[in-house]
Design a protein around this motif. Sequence first.
Motif, PDB file in Angstrom:
ATOM      1  N   VAL A  50       0.924  -1.289   0.127  1.00  0.00           N
ATOM      2  CA  VAL A  50      -0.001   0.034   0.067  1.00  0.00           C
ATOM      3  C   VAL A  50       0.783   1.302  -0.234  1.00  0.00           C
ATOM      4  CG1 VAL A  50      -1.968  -1.084   1.007  1.00  0.00           C
ATOM      5  CG2 VAL A  50      -0.066  -0.252   2.552  1.00  0.00           C
ATOM      6  N   PRO A  51       1.498   1.441  -1.165  1.00  0.00           N
ATOM      7  CA  PRO A  51       2.547   2.502  -1.033  1.00  0.00           C
ATOM      8  C   PRO A  51       1.856   3.948  -0.689  1.00  0.00           C
ATOM      9  CG  PRO A  51       2.427   1.593  -3.227  1.00  0.00           C
ATOM     10  CD  PRO A  51       1.900   0.876  -2.336  1.00  0.00           C
ATOM     11  N   LEU A  52       0.802   3.988  -1.535  1.00  0.00           N
ATOM     12  CA  LEU A  52       0.038   5.143  -1.501  1.00  0.00           C
ATOM     13  C   LEU A  52      -0.240   5.627   0.008  1.00  0.00           C
ATOM     14  CD1 LEU A  52      -2.242   5.257  -4.467  1.00  0.00           C
ATOM     15  CD2 LEU A  52      -0.259   6.574  -4.286  1.00  0.00           C
ATOM     16  N   ASP A  53      -0.595   4.587   0.710  1.00  0.00           N
ATOM     17  CA  ASP A  53      -0.870   4.913   2.231  1.00  0.00           C
ATOM     18  C   ASP A  53       0.299   5.471   2.774  1.00  0.00           C
ATOM     19  OD1 ASP A  53      -3.332   3.957   1.675  1.00  0.00           O
ATOM     20  OD2 ASP A  53      -3.136   2.352   3.062  1.00  0.00           O
ATOM     21  N   TYR A  54       1.549   4.858   2.599  1.00  0.00           N
ATOM     22  CA  TYR A  54       2.750   5.135   2.930  1.00  0.00           C
ATOM     23  C   TYR A  54       3.177   6.760   2.714  1.00  0.00           C
ATOM     24  CZ  TYR A  54       3.797   1.102   5.637  1.00  0.00           C
ATOM     25  OH  TYR A  54       3.722   0.102   6.680  1.00  0.00           O
ATOM     26  N   PHE A  55       2.975   7.115   1.539  1.00  0.00           N
ATOM     27  CA  PHE A  55       3.047   8.452   1.000  1.00  0.00           C
ATOM     28  C   PHE A  55       2.270   9.289   1.808  1.00  0.00           C
ATOM     29  CE2 PHE A  55       4.483   6.378  -3.295  1.00  0.00           C
ATOM     30  CZ  PHE A  55       5.560   5.972  -2.819  1.00  0.00           C
ATOM     31  N   ASP A  56       0.816   8.915   1.733  1.00  0.00           N
ATOM     32  CA  ASP A  56       0.271   9.833   2.534  1.00  0.00           C
ATOM     33  C   ASP A  56       0.198  10.191   3.942  1.00  0.00           C
ATOM     34  OD1 ASP A  56      -2.339  11.398   2.445  1.00  0.00           O
ATOM     35  OD2 ASP A  56      -3.616   9.772   3.129  1.00  0.00           O
ATOM     36  N   VAL A  57       0.871   9.059   4.486  1.00  0.00           N
ATOM     37  CA  VAL A  57       0.708   9.420   6.355  1.00  0.00           C
ATOM     38  C   VAL A  57       2.118  10.014   6.149  1.00  0.00           C
ATOM     39  CG1 VAL A  57       1.155   8.333   8.304  1.00  0.00           C
ATOM     40  CG2 VAL A  57      -0.864   7.603   6.936  1.00  0.00           C
ATOM     41  N   ASN A  58       3.176   9.334   5.697  1.00  0.00           N
ATOM     42  CA  ASN A  58       4.624   9.796   5.863  1.00  0.00           C
ATOM     43  C   ASN A  58       4.775  11.111   5.193  1.00  0.00           C
ATOM     44  OD1 ASN A  58       4.471   7.338   7.218  1.00  0.00           O
ATOM     45  ND2 ASN A  58       6.326   6.470   6.279  1.00  0.00           N
ATOM     46  N   ILE A  59       4.396  11.370   4.235  1.00  0.00           N
ATOM     47  CA  ILE A  59       4.691  12.623   3.379  1.00  0.00           C
ATOM     48  C   ILE A  59       3.586  13.685   3.509  1.00  0.00           C
ATOM     49  CG2 ILE A  59       5.473  13.718   1.296  1.00  0.00           C
ATOM     50  CD1 ILE A  59       7.422  11.721   2.224  1.00  0.00           C
ATOM     51  N   ASN A  60       2.622  13.522   3.319  1.00  0.00           N
ATOM     52  CA  ASN A  60       1.398  14.423   3.697  1.00  0.00           C
ATOM     53  C   ASN A  60       1.338  14.735   5.039  1.00  0.00           C
ATOM     54  OD1 ASN A  60       0.701  15.103   1.013  1.00  0.00           O
ATOM     55  ND2 ASN A  60      -1.063  13.426   1.114  1.00  0.00           N
ATOM     56  N   GLY A  61       1.386  13.798   5.918  1.00  0.00           N
ATOM     57  CA  GLY A  61       1.394  13.995   7.399  1.00  0.00           C
ATOM     58  C   GLY A  61       2.753  15.088   8.090  1.00  0.00           C
ATOM     59  N   LEU A  62       3.883  14.591   7.425  1.00  0.00           N
ATOM     60  CA  LEU A  62       5.113  15.634   7.612  1.00  0.00           C
ATOM     61  C   LEU A  62       4.676  17.014   6.994  1.00  0.00           C
ATOM     62  CD1 LEU A  62       8.035  16.061   8.451  1.00  0.00           C
ATOM     63  CD2 LEU A  62       8.705  15.199   6.316  1.00  0.00           C
ATOM     64  N   ILE A  63       4.278  17.259   5.791  1.00  0.00           N
ATOM     65  CA  ILE A  63       3.958  18.501   5.401  1.00  0.00           C
ATOM     66  C   ILE A  63       2.789  19.094   6.223  1.00  0.00           C
ATOM     67  CG2 ILE A  63       3.100  19.888   3.228  1.00  0.00           C
ATOM     68  CD1 ILE A  63       4.359  17.686   1.456  1.00  0.00           C
ATOM     69  N   THR A  64       1.755  18.577   6.801  1.00  0.00           N
ATOM     70  CA  THR A  64       0.707  18.902   7.399  1.00  0.00           C
ATOM     71  C   THR A  64       1.277  19.558   8.824  1.00  0.00           C
ATOM     72  OG1 THR A  64      -0.888  17.577   6.542  1.00  0.00           O
ATOM     73  CG2 THR A  64      -1.574  18.875   8.176  1.00  0.00           C
ATOM     74  N   LEU A  65       2.255  18.739   9.443  1.00  0.00           N
ATOM     75  CA  LEU A  65       2.771  19.218  10.700  1.00  0.00           C
ATOM     76  C   LEU A  65       3.609  20.418  10.632  1.00  0.00           C
ATOM     77  CD1 LEU A  65       3.512  18.658  13.344  1.00  0.00           C
ATOM     78  CD2 LEU A  65       5.467  17.176  12.527  1.00  0.00           C
ATOM     79  N   LEU A  66       4.524  20.248   9.342  1.00  0.00           N
ATOM     80  CA  LEU A  66       5.280  21.624   9.202  1.00  0.00           C
ATOM     81  C   LEU A  66       4.857  22.907   8.841  1.00  0.00           C
ATOM     82  CD1 LEU A  66       8.149  19.672   6.928  1.00  0.00           C
ATOM     83  CD2 LEU A  66       8.457  20.370   9.302  1.00  0.00           C
ATOM     84  N   ARG A  67       3.650  22.651   8.042  1.00  0.00           N
ATOM     85  CA  ARG A  67       2.893  23.890   7.913  1.00  0.00           C
ATOM     86  C   ARG A  67       2.155  24.507   9.230  1.00  0.00           C
ATOM     87  NH1 ARG A  67       2.175  25.659   2.936  1.00  0.00           N
ATOM     88  NH2 ARG A  67       1.977  24.345   1.243  1.00  0.00           N
ATOM     89  N   ALA A  68       1.796  23.480  10.171  1.00  0.00           N
ATOM     90  CA  ALA A  68       1.104  23.854  11.300  1.00  0.00           C
ATOM     91  C   ALA A  68       2.377  24.665  12.399  1.00  0.00           C
ATOM     92  CB  ALA A  68       0.531  23.000  12.118  1.00  0.00           C
ATOM     93  N   MET A  69       3.398  23.968  12.247  1.00  0.00           N
ATOM     94  CA  MET A  69       4.635  24.590  12.927  1.00  0.00           C
ATOM     95  C   MET A  69       4.943  25.766  12.406  1.00  0.00           C
ATOM     96  SD  MET A  69       6.824  21.156  13.437  1.00  0.00           S
ATOM     97  CE  MET A  69       8.329  22.050  14.106  1.00  0.00           C
TER      98      MET A  69
END
Length: 337
Positions: free
Chosen positions: A94-113
């Motif tokens: 399930v590569p897309l799940d990995y890209f979503d959680v690990n990459i989108n999750g990181l970007i979402t966090l960085l924007r909030a920070m």
Amino acid sequence: MTSCILLTGGAGFIGSHTHIALTAAGHKVVILDDFSNAQHSVPARLEQITGQPVTVIDADVRDADALAKVFATHTIDAVVHFAARKAVGESMAVPLDYFDVNINGLITLLRAMDRAGCRRLVFSSSATVYGVPDEAPTPETAPFRAMNPYGQTKITGEQMLGWLQASNPEWAVGVLRYFNPAGAHGSALIGEDPRDIPNNLMPYVAKVALGQLPRVMVFGNDYDTPDGTGVRDYIHVEDLARGHVLSLEKLLSTGQGHVVNLGTGRGYSVLEVIAAYQRASNRDLPHVITDRRPGDVPIYVARADKAAEVLGFRTEKGLDEMCASLWKWVSNMADGA
Ligand code: UFG
């Protein structure tokens, strides 16, 4: 100095141990976790161990509104970002799940920070970024080599964080490349969730010792290693947790980022791990040699000198302590704790 640290994925295996280490070092901690890979009993156990109330926000790291609320409610000085998917084999399915959680999750966090003006981050990376390394022990200067979608997410994460720091020197990121985390907290109240059939060697061996699985499958004995079985640098999760405290304190005191391996610098083969666990549990551990597991690397051992120089980090616990603490934890859980 007391700081307030946000731990995404703070109820998970490494996150919960880091919570204990940060609290012991006098810091305030806020956990954000969606409990997709953590037990709901963890916060109460953390309270039992630390003797302090635990603040938990039940939310996904991709939830921008939840993150904005966290930063609006708490004055967060720095973030340790554990929340991610981490199973190599699953990442191929399930590569897309990995890209979503690990990459989108990181970007979402960085924007909030960024919006909150909080630009100190410790990032969970992995030895997996080295792929099949040319040298072992492997230094931090070894090239990136993605072997699977999971590894790619860690490489991409590191690269994004590098560019973020280059584009704005207010950012300071501690990249920690974990080798093989093992063991459990000395209290036996916190450890890796032993409910599923494990992929990793240590928890698998633990289940065989408990009689819950029949035998350990040794994935190949024809590698170019001393006994032919795979060699890994196992690091006690309590040592690993301490590495996060040192990394955070370095970021907060200097405003300078770093990229370091967190390992012991010493490797053990699969057969050595089985023998050590046999000693710790005093149980017989039936094992059988099978084919190599596709995608496995013969040797992962850290060059550990940079973490010592930059962070003053040295591991204190060896393989026997990892096995003993793991045995105590899984026996405790099997007894219904
Ligand atoms: N192994 C067995 N039998 C098993 C499980 C594992 O023989 O049932 C062997 C593997 O072949 C390997 C060693 O034990 O030689 C360690 O395997 P693990 O699955 O415990 O750990 P890996 O090194 O494969 O992977 C772990 C993490 C990854 C991370 C990597 C970095 O799961 O996320 O460490 O070192 F990227």
